[in-house]
Design a protein around this motif. Structure first.
Motif, PDB file in Angstrom:
ATOM      1  N   ARG A   1       0.838  -1.201   0.000  1.00 19.20           N
ATOM      2  CA  ARG A   1       0.000   0.000   0.000  1.00 19.20           C
ATOM      3  C   ARG A   1       0.872   1.250   0.000  1.00 19.20           C
ATOM      4  NH1 ARG A   1      -5.472   0.169   1.844  1.00 19.20           N
ATOM      5  NH2 ARG A   1      -6.342   2.172   1.233  1.00 19.20           N
TER       6      ARG A   1
ATOM      7  N   PRO B   1       0.588   4.861   1.148  1.00 21.10           N
ATOM      8  CA  PRO B   1      -0.334   5.687   1.939  1.00 21.10           C
ATOM      9  C   PRO B   1      -0.567   7.052   1.273  1.00 21.10           C
ATOM     10  CG  PRO B   1       1.477   4.828   3.288  1.00 21.10           C
ATOM     11  CD  PRO B   1       1.850   4.594   1.866  1.00 21.10           C
TER      12      PRO B   1
ATOM     13  N   THR C   1      -5.082  13.329  -6.301  1.00 24.27           N
ATOM     14  CA  THR C   1      -4.242  12.167  -6.013  1.00 24.27           C
ATOM     15  C   THR C   1      -3.174  11.989  -7.083  1.00 24.27           C
ATOM     16  OG1 THR C   1      -6.054  11.076  -4.845  1.00 24.27           O
ATOM     17  CG2 THR C   1      -4.245   9.672  -5.624  1.00 24.27           C
TER      18      THR C   1
ATOM     19  N   ASP D   1     -12.633  -5.071  -6.156  1.00 27.18           N
ATOM     20  CA  ASP D   1     -11.336  -4.426  -6.002  1.00 27.18           C
ATOM     21  C   ASP D   1     -10.214  -5.451  -5.850  1.00 27.18           C
ATOM     22  OD1 ASP D   1     -12.878  -4.842  -3.647  1.00 27.18           O
ATOM     23  OD2 ASP D   1     -11.426  -3.726  -2.469  1.00 27.18           O
TER      24      ASP D   1
ATOM     25  N   GLU E   1      -6.831  -5.974  -8.174  1.00 35.46           N
ATOM     26  CA  GLU E   1      -5.496  -6.044  -7.566  1.00 35.46           C
ATOM     27  C   GLU E   1      -4.751  -7.298  -8.028  1.00 35.46           C
ATOM     28  OE1 GLU E   1      -6.260  -5.733  -3.377  1.00 35.46           O
ATOM     29  OE2 GLU E   1      -7.435  -3.894  -3.706  1.00 35.46           O
TER      30      GLU E   1
ATOM     31  N   GLN F   1      -6.877   3.113  -7.316  1.00 33.31           N
ATOM     32  CA  GLN F   1      -8.273   2.686  -7.326  1.00 33.31           C
ATOM     33  C   GLN F   1      -9.144   3.715  -6.622  1.00 33.31           C
ATOM     34  OE1 GLN F   1      -7.620  -1.083  -5.207  1.00 33.31           O
ATOM     35  NE2 GLN F   1      -8.435  -2.140  -6.990  1.00 33.31           N
TER      36      GLN F   1
ATOM     37  N   CYS G   1     -12.526   3.860  -4.977  1.00 33.35           N
ATOM     38  CA  CYS G   1     -13.431   2.834  -4.473  1.00 33.35           C
ATOM     39  C   CYS G   1     -14.707   3.399  -3.857  1.00 33.35           C
ATOM     40  CB  CYS G   1     -12.707   1.941  -3.467  1.00 33.35           C
ATOM     41  SG  CYS G   1     -11.354   0.992  -4.193  1.00 33.35           S
TER      42      CYS G   1
ATOM     43  N   ASP H   1     -12.607   7.465  -0.651  1.00 33.31           N
ATOM     44  CA  ASP H   1     -11.879   6.190  -0.587  1.00 33.31           C
ATOM     45  C   ASP H   1     -11.094   5.993  -1.880  1.00 33.31           C
ATOM     46  OD1 ASP H   1     -10.886   3.686  -0.095  1.00 33.31           O
ATOM     47  OD2 ASP H   1     -12.836   2.667  -0.038  1.00 33.31           O
TER      48      ASP H   1
ATOM     49  N   ARG I   1      -7.300   4.570  -3.220  1.00 37.81           N
ATOM     50  CA  ARG I   1      -6.217   3.715  -2.752  1.00 37.81           C
ATOM     51  C   ARG I   1      -5.115   3.644  -3.801  1.00 37.81           C
ATOM     52  NH1 ARG I   1     -10.364  -1.263  -1.314  1.00 37.81           N
ATOM     53  NH2 ARG I   1     -11.876   0.016  -0.151  1.00 37.81           N
ATOM     54  N   CYS I   2      -3.923   3.367  -3.319  1.00 38.45           N
ATOM     55  CA  CYS I   2      -2.795   3.227  -4.233  1.00 38.45           C
ATOM     56  C   CYS I   2      -1.932   2.056  -3.777  1.00 38.45           C
ATOM     57  CB  CYS I   2      -1.976   4.518  -4.275  1.00 38.45           C
ATOM     58  SG  CYS I   2      -0.609   4.473  -5.463  1.00 38.45           S
ATOM     59  N   TRP I   3      -1.551   1.230  -4.737  1.00 47.46           N
ATOM     60  CA  TRP I   3      -0.718   0.066  -4.482  1.00 47.46           C
ATOM     61  C   TRP I   3       0.503   0.111  -5.399  1.00 47.46           C
ATOM     62  CZ3 TRP I   3      -2.536  -3.097  -0.634  1.00 47.46           C
ATOM     63  CH2 TRP I   3      -3.906  -3.003  -0.341  1.00 47.46           C
TER      64      TRP I   3
END
Length: 206
Positions: free
Chosen positions: A4, A6, A57, A171, A175, A190, A192, A196, A198-200
């Motif tokens: 992840r 952050p 983002t 989701d 991934e 993403q 979501c 919400d 998210r970043c991976w």
């Protein structure tokens, strides 16, 4: 293996340019008109994201996170608002969309919001990715169009960033696809749902 990245809670305080805000507002108006039409079936899988938050983002990633390149691909680009914003930020963008009506609307967006990017009709899932789905009813599955990658002469591992807006419950599937097909060091962003995002990052497996 995915780790992840952050995203700080302050990301939503990054100022969005006035022209971008106006373009987003105009795109939302067209999206609402499209969804309010009664003379054709609804495309239930299309839902507009919080475009301002996505822009913020992407801008934060540019400024704060090491990237392995500038190519960005949007899975299911719809009205191509995210693709247009990313191109505006300087990314090399390709948006993939399986629904012909949505692809047509995406091209209208680019007429109103000039951006240097490519929109492609096709399936964003690479060949064989369906095997990674634990639920055969996921909305990302079953699009009766060929995968888009041969038509653009690129594979998923040629992109530094993948953006998706997964339907609730899929989701994890996105991934897994990203983990199997993306390049080491690439990012999955993403959206979501409200507040919400998210970043991976794909890390090399031990």
């Amino acid at each position: 293996m995915l780790t992840r990245v952050p995203i700080p809670s302050s990301v939503d305080r990054i100022p969005v340019p006035t022209e971008t805000t106006i373009n987003i507002r105009d795109a939302r108006r067209r999206i609402q008109q499209f969804q309010d039409r009664w003379d054709r079936p609804q495309i239930e899988q299309f839902v507009a994201a919080d475009y301002e938050l996505v822009w913020q983002t992407l801008r934060w990633l540019q400024d704060s996170v090491p990237l392995i390149g500038q190519r960005l691909i949007e899975w299911g680009c719809g009205f191509a608002v995210v693709s247009a914003m990313a191109a505006e930020l300087g990314f090399e963008v390709i948006g993939i969309e399986a629904e012909s009506d949505l692809l047509s609307e995406g091209r209208k967006t680019l007429r109103d919001w000039p951006a240097d990017l490519e929109l492609v009709h096709g399936n964003f899932l690479p060949d064989g990715a369906e095997r990674l789905a634990e639920d055969p009813t996921l909305p990302s599955l079953g699009h009766p169009v060929p995968e888009a990658y041969p038509s653009i002469g690129l594979n998923l591992d040629d992109f530094a960033i993948v953006y998706s807006y997964p339907w609730p419950g899929e989701d994890d599937f996105h991934e897994r696809v990203f983990n199997d097909y993306a390049d080491t060091g690439a990012l999955l962003v993403q959206f979501c749902g409200p507040n919400d995002i998210r970043c991976w990052r794909k890390k090399r497996s031990n």
